[in-house]
Design an enzyme around this catalytic site. Structure first.
Site, PDB file in Angstrom:
ATOM      1  N   ASN A  11       0.866  -1.183   0.000  1.00  0.00           N
ATOM      2  CA  ASN A  11       0.000   0.000   0.000  1.00  0.00           C
ATOM      3  C   ASN A  11       0.902   1.233   0.000  1.00  0.00           C
ATOM      4  O   ASN A  11       1.503   1.557   1.022  1.00  0.00           O
ATOM      5  CB  ASN A  11      -0.888  -0.033   1.262  1.00  0.00           C
ATOM      6  CG  ASN A  11      -1.682   1.249   1.433  1.00  0.00           C
ATOM      7  OD1 ASN A  11      -1.792   2.063   0.517  1.00  0.00           O
ATOM      8  ND2 ASN A  11      -2.249   1.427   2.622  1.00  0.00           N
ATOM      9  N   LYS A  13       0.059   4.248  -0.274  1.00  0.00           N
ATOM     10  CA  LYS A  13      -0.619   5.423   0.300  1.00  0.00           C
ATOM     11  C   LYS A  13      -0.424   6.637  -0.624  1.00  0.00           C
ATOM     12  O   LYS A  13      -0.347   6.460  -1.832  1.00  0.00           O
ATOM     13  CB  LYS A  13      -0.134   5.692   1.724  1.00  0.00           C
ATOM     14  CG  LYS A  13      -0.129   4.431   2.586  1.00  0.00           C
ATOM     15  CD  LYS A  13       0.045   4.730   4.031  1.00  0.00           C
ATOM     16  CE  LYS A  13       0.213   3.427   4.796  1.00  0.00           C
ATOM     17  NZ  LYS A  13       0.094   3.582   6.225  1.00  0.00           N
ATOM     18  N   HIS A  98      -9.443   0.838   5.284  1.00  0.00           N
ATOM     19  CA  HIS A  98      -8.154   1.098   5.937  1.00  0.00           C
ATOM     20  C   HIS A  98      -8.395   2.054   7.106  1.00  0.00           C
ATOM     21  O   HIS A  98      -9.248   2.936   7.025  1.00  0.00           O
ATOM     22  CB  HIS A  98      -7.173   1.704   4.925  1.00  0.00           C
ATOM     23  CG  HIS A  98      -5.760   1.718   5.438  1.00  0.00           C
ATOM     24  ND1 HIS A  98      -5.332   2.644   6.353  1.00  0.00           N
ATOM     25  CD2 HIS A  98      -4.703   0.909   5.188  1.00  0.00           C
ATOM     26  CE1 HIS A  98      -4.053   2.399   6.642  1.00  0.00           C
ATOM     27  NE2 HIS A  98      -3.651   1.347   5.936  1.00  0.00           N
ATOM     28  N   GLU A 100      -6.830   4.511   8.042  1.00  0.00           N
ATOM     29  CA  GLU A 100      -6.650   5.921   7.679  1.00  0.00           C
ATOM     30  C   GLU A 100      -7.913   6.478   7.015  1.00  0.00           C
ATOM     31  O   GLU A 100      -8.103   7.689   6.943  1.00  0.00           O
ATOM     32  CB  GLU A 100      -5.407   6.070   6.783  1.00  0.00           C
ATOM     33  CG  GLU A 100      -4.134   5.898   7.614  1.00  0.00           C
ATOM     34  CD  GLU A 100      -2.906   5.456   6.840  1.00  0.00           C
ATOM     35  OE1 GLU A 100      -2.883   5.553   5.608  1.00  0.00           O
ATOM     36  OE2 GLU A 100      -1.954   4.986   7.505  1.00  0.00           O
ATOM     37  N   GLU A 168      -5.102  -5.187  10.845  1.00  0.00           N
ATOM     38  CA  GLU A 168      -4.096  -4.143  10.981  1.00  0.00           C
ATOM     39  C   GLU A 168      -4.324  -3.361  12.275  1.00  0.00           C
ATOM     40  O   GLU A 168      -5.173  -2.446  12.303  1.00  0.00           O
ATOM     41  CB  GLU A 168      -4.180  -3.164   9.806  1.00  0.00           C
ATOM     42  CG  GLU A 168      -3.889  -3.779   8.458  1.00  0.00           C
ATOM     43  CD  GLU A 168      -3.297  -2.742   7.515  1.00  0.00           C
ATOM     44  OE1 GLU A 168      -2.186  -2.968   7.045  1.00  0.00           O
ATOM     45  OE2 GLU A 168      -3.938  -1.703   7.280  1.00  0.00           O
ATOM     46  N   GLY A 174       2.827   2.080  10.763  1.00  0.00           N
ATOM     47  CA  GLY A 174       3.825   3.141  10.607  1.00  0.00           C
ATOM     48  C   GLY A 174       4.574   3.495  11.878  1.00  0.00           C
ATOM     49  O   GLY A 174       5.244   4.519  11.941  1.00  0.00           O
ATOM     50  N   SER A 212       3.682  -2.321  10.330  1.00  0.00           N
ATOM     51  CA  SER A 212       5.130  -2.340  10.551  1.00  0.00           C
ATOM     52  C   SER A 212       5.790  -3.663  10.169  1.00  0.00           C
ATOM     53  O   SER A 212       6.714  -4.125  10.848  1.00  0.00           O
ATOM     54  CB  SER A 212       5.464  -1.964  12.003  1.00  0.00           C
ATOM     55  OG  SER A 212       5.116  -0.613  12.238  1.00  0.00           O
TER      56      SER A 212
HETATM   57  C1  PEP Z   1      -0.694   0.087   6.222  1.00  0.00           C
HETATM   58  O1  PEP Z   1      -0.864   1.296   6.274  1.00  0.00           O
HETATM   59  O2  PEP Z   1      -1.535  -0.659   5.700  1.00  0.00           O
HETATM   60  C2  PEP Z   1       0.529  -0.446   6.831  1.00  0.00           C
HETATM   61  C3  PEP Z   1       0.552  -1.713   7.116  1.00  0.00           C
HETATM   62  O3  PEP Z   1       1.541   0.450   7.037  1.00  0.00           O
HETATM   63  P1  PEP Z   1       3.018   0.125   7.613  1.00  0.00           P
HETATM   64  O4  PEP Z   1       3.491  -1.151   6.985  1.00  0.00           O
HETATM   65  O5  PEP Z   1       3.844   1.304   7.220  1.00  0.00           O
HETATM   66  O6  PEP Z   1       2.878  -0.011   9.093  1.00  0.00           O
END
Ligand code: PEP
Length: 252
Positions: A11, A13, A98, A100, A168, A174, A212
């Protein structure tokens, strides 16, 4: 489509202009050609890059996806992108729900479900995200929160071919922090059981972990029972790091 594991989806973003996005995809294709391997690989770039990247990917086996879609197929929805538009641009996947979007744009479970339904109607596979906040996790409410999100946003007719679930934890996205392997195992076990209760064929539905995931922890995470792959944010912006995560899943 039945998804070979590991299923590793990037992703991007809101990152990437045409030159660096295209270069990243070319690098990924080179890595894939050099070491084909089993599994499913996908990328979800920003909407502006979908068409040029679709042209580079061609009919190959790296799947292209959008990061969100409208619940409507067309109409007066300034700024939104519909599932048929994503399909038309060459997508086979779309992320819905998601955190976000849920937290930053106030999307409810019902709206997320409507998006997943719209995705399936357009022939796209929805990657449905669910996850608890840090406060909910600290209060020991993870499974209760996930159950509520799952029941509220999983379409009744979801199948292993039309939907992938992504767990998630919001606090892991992040941040460089992840739940322990035991916590991930407990949560994915629980989600597997819930899916079997909620939908026919739920046992075949792929469940990804996201938050992460890096090359350094991917081997351990992808080896956990009922972790069928990973949704990767930050590390997917580096083709070599993303590829290393995918390769770690081959060994797991
Ligand atoms: C995400 O935003 O779906 C995600 C998993 O981000 P990150 O791997 O940067 O934690």
């Amino acid at each position: 489509m039945v998804f070979a594991t590991p299923v590793v989806i990037g992703n991007w973003k809101m990152n990437g202009l045409r030159a660096d996005g295209e270069a990243r995809v070319r690098q990924l294709l080179d890595l894939r050609r050099a070491q084909p391997g089993a599994g499913t690989l996908g990328i979800c770039p920003p909407a502006t890059l979908l068409s040029p990247i679709a042209a580079i990917l061609g009919d190959g086996d790296i799947l292209l996806g959008g990061q969100d879609c409208s619940s409507e197929a067309k109409g007066a929805r300034t700024g939104d992108i519909s599932a048929p538009m994503l399909q038309d641009a060459g997508c086979r996947l779309v992320i819905v729900g998601h955190s976000e979007r849920r937290l930053g744009h106030g999307e409810s479970d019902g709206q997320v479900r409507a998006k997943a339904v719209a995705a399936a109607a357009a022939g796209l596979v929805a990657i449905l995200c669910i996850g608890e906040t840090e406060d909910q996790w600290a209060a020991g409410r993870t499974l209760e929160v996930l159950d509520r999100q799952l029941e509220g946003s999983l379409p009744e007719r979801a199948t292993a071919e039309s939907l992938i679930l992504a767990y998630e934890p919001v606090w892991a996205i992040g941040t460089g922090r992840t739940p322990s392997a035991e916590e991930i195992a407990r949560t994915h076990n629980h989600l597997r059981a819930r899916l079997e209760q909620l939908i026919r064929g739920g046992e075949g539905l792929r469940i990804l972990y996201g938050g992460s995931v890096k090359a350094a922890n991917a081997g351990e995470i992808l080896a956990i029972d009922h972790v069928d792959g990973a949704l990767v944010g930050g590390a997917s912006l580096d083709a070599a790091a993303f590829w290393a995560i995918y390769r770690a899943g081959q060994a797991a």
